[in-house]
Design an enzyme around this catalytic site. Sequence first.
Site, mmCIF file in Angstrom:
data_model
loop_
_atom_site.group_PDB
_atom_site.id
_atom_site.type_symbol
_atom_site.label_atom_id
_atom_site.label_comp_id
_atom_site.label_asym_id
_atom_site.label_seq_id
_atom_site.Cartn_x
_atom_site.Cartn_y
_atom_site.Cartn_z
ATOM 1 N N HIS A 110 0.835 -1.216 0.000
ATOM 2 C CA HIS A 110 0.000 0.000 0.000
ATOM 3 C C HIS A 110 0.860 1.253 0.000
ATOM 4 O O HIS A 110 2.067 1.196 0.269
ATOM 5 C CB HIS A 110 -0.899 0.020 1.233
ATOM 6 C CG HIS A 110 -0.134 0.174 2.516
ATOM 7 N ND1 HIS A 110 0.614 -0.843 3.071
ATOM 8 C CD2 HIS A 110 0.040 1.239 3.332
ATOM 9 C CE1 HIS A 110 1.192 -0.420 4.181
ATOM 10 N NE2 HIS A 110 0.870 0.852 4.354
ATOM 11 N N ASP A 112 0.642 4.847 2.088
ATOM 12 C CA ASP A 112 -0.070 5.257 3.301
ATOM 13 C C ASP A 112 -1.180 6.263 3.017
ATOM 14 O O ASP A 112 -0.978 7.261 2.309
ATOM 15 C CB ASP A 112 0.912 5.862 4.319
ATOM 16 C CG ASP A 112 1.756 4.778 4.986
ATOM 17 O OD1 ASP A 112 1.285 3.631 5.073
ATOM 18 O OD2 ASP A 112 2.887 5.091 5.396
ATOM 19 N N HIS A 265 4.682 0.130 -0.006
ATOM 20 C CA HIS A 265 5.505 -0.662 0.902
ATOM 21 C C HIS A 265 4.718 -1.812 1.517
ATOM 22 O O HIS A 265 3.481 -1.839 1.478
ATOM 23 C CB HIS A 265 6.137 0.216 1.983
ATOM 24 C CG HIS A 265 5.147 0.947 2.836
ATOM 25 N ND1 HIS A 265 4.479 2.065 2.403
ATOM 26 C CD2 HIS A 265 4.695 0.713 4.091
ATOM 27 C CE1 HIS A 265 3.668 2.494 3.354
ATOM 28 N NE2 HIS A 265 3.773 1.695 4.391
ATOM 29 N N ARG A 280 5.555 5.737 13.735
ATOM 30 C CA ARG A 280 5.345 6.304 12.400
ATOM 31 C C ARG A 280 4.700 7.679 12.483
ATOM 32 O O ARG A 280 3.731 7.871 13.214
ATOM 33 C CB ARG A 280 4.443 5.383 11.560
ATOM 34 C CG ARG A 280 4.470 5.766 10.084
ATOM 35 C CD ARG A 280 3.578 4.865 9.252
ATOM 36 N NE ARG A 280 2.237 5.430 9.134
ATOM 37 C CZ ARG A 280 1.195 4.773 8.610
ATOM 38 N NH1 ARG A 280 1.321 3.527 8.204
ATOM 39 N NH2 ARG A 280 0.024 5.360 8.519
#
Length: 289
Positions: A110, A112, A265, A280
Amino acid sequence: MAAVLQDSLQVELFDAPLGAEVIGLDLNRPLSQRDFQRIHKAHLDHHLLVFRGQRISPQQQVDFSRRFGPLQIHVLRNFQLPSHPEVLIISNIIEDGKPVGLGDAGHFWHSDLSYKEAPSLGSMLHAQELPAEGGDTLFANMHLAHDTLPAALRNAVQGLRAEHSYLAQYEELRRRSPFRPALTQAQIDEVRPVLHPVVRTHPETGRKALFVSEHFTTRIVGLAEAESRALLAELFAHSVKPEHVYRHRWQPHDMVFWDNRSLMHLAAGTPDHLRRKLYRTTIEGDVPF
Ligand code: SIN
């Protein structure tokens, strides 16, 4: 290959289809405008930057991330770092029967927050606790994926739009792991499906990139369901061919900063008995065009 940025900063390209290490930067020290501009340029050129050995606090990660744009708050509020709602905890650790973070965050390829009207410009992931084995993150270069499509297919996908939905794989993930709470109506309203171009133009470099993923893209607008499914499967398979992919093997205190407009990723997976925790931050980008 090492490109000298200034007296101390160096950018060392990976032997891979994307990525570089920035050497000589300590995020504990104030970042000059000149260094910021050099990092910004390296990020655009290489799509993913690794800053090794960064012993920084969540506040320092937030401050560094904010240099690139406003930060986005993830819809799963239960995995925010309590002191810093802009930090999403990614972790497979279960304490007292409760997950510490979102353990299955990268289970499917995907980009983000592609399910938002304004998806993410880029994300920063800072290693807190790493397993002795496994736990790698894979990144696919979606510019290369676009440019290497067979010409007929590349032409066919120009101008198409696809739907992205946060809920696309949510129930599937819920079935497999303990990390996904039932969503409230307010959360569902926050992540209504959106339409984005299948081929997007990078707003800063002008390069084209494929912008569909197995995690969030549900259908291509205007195609019959079977045709849409077949085309998406072909695009996904092409995107993640080994020649488009870099595998990041985490080292203690790594900070990795990638461009969600250029890359997808995937978390390669961590054995359940080994602990992994990363923080994150997610920087807001433009509406794709
Ligand atoms: C993510 O998808 O942001 C997490 C990736 C990872 O855990 O390696």
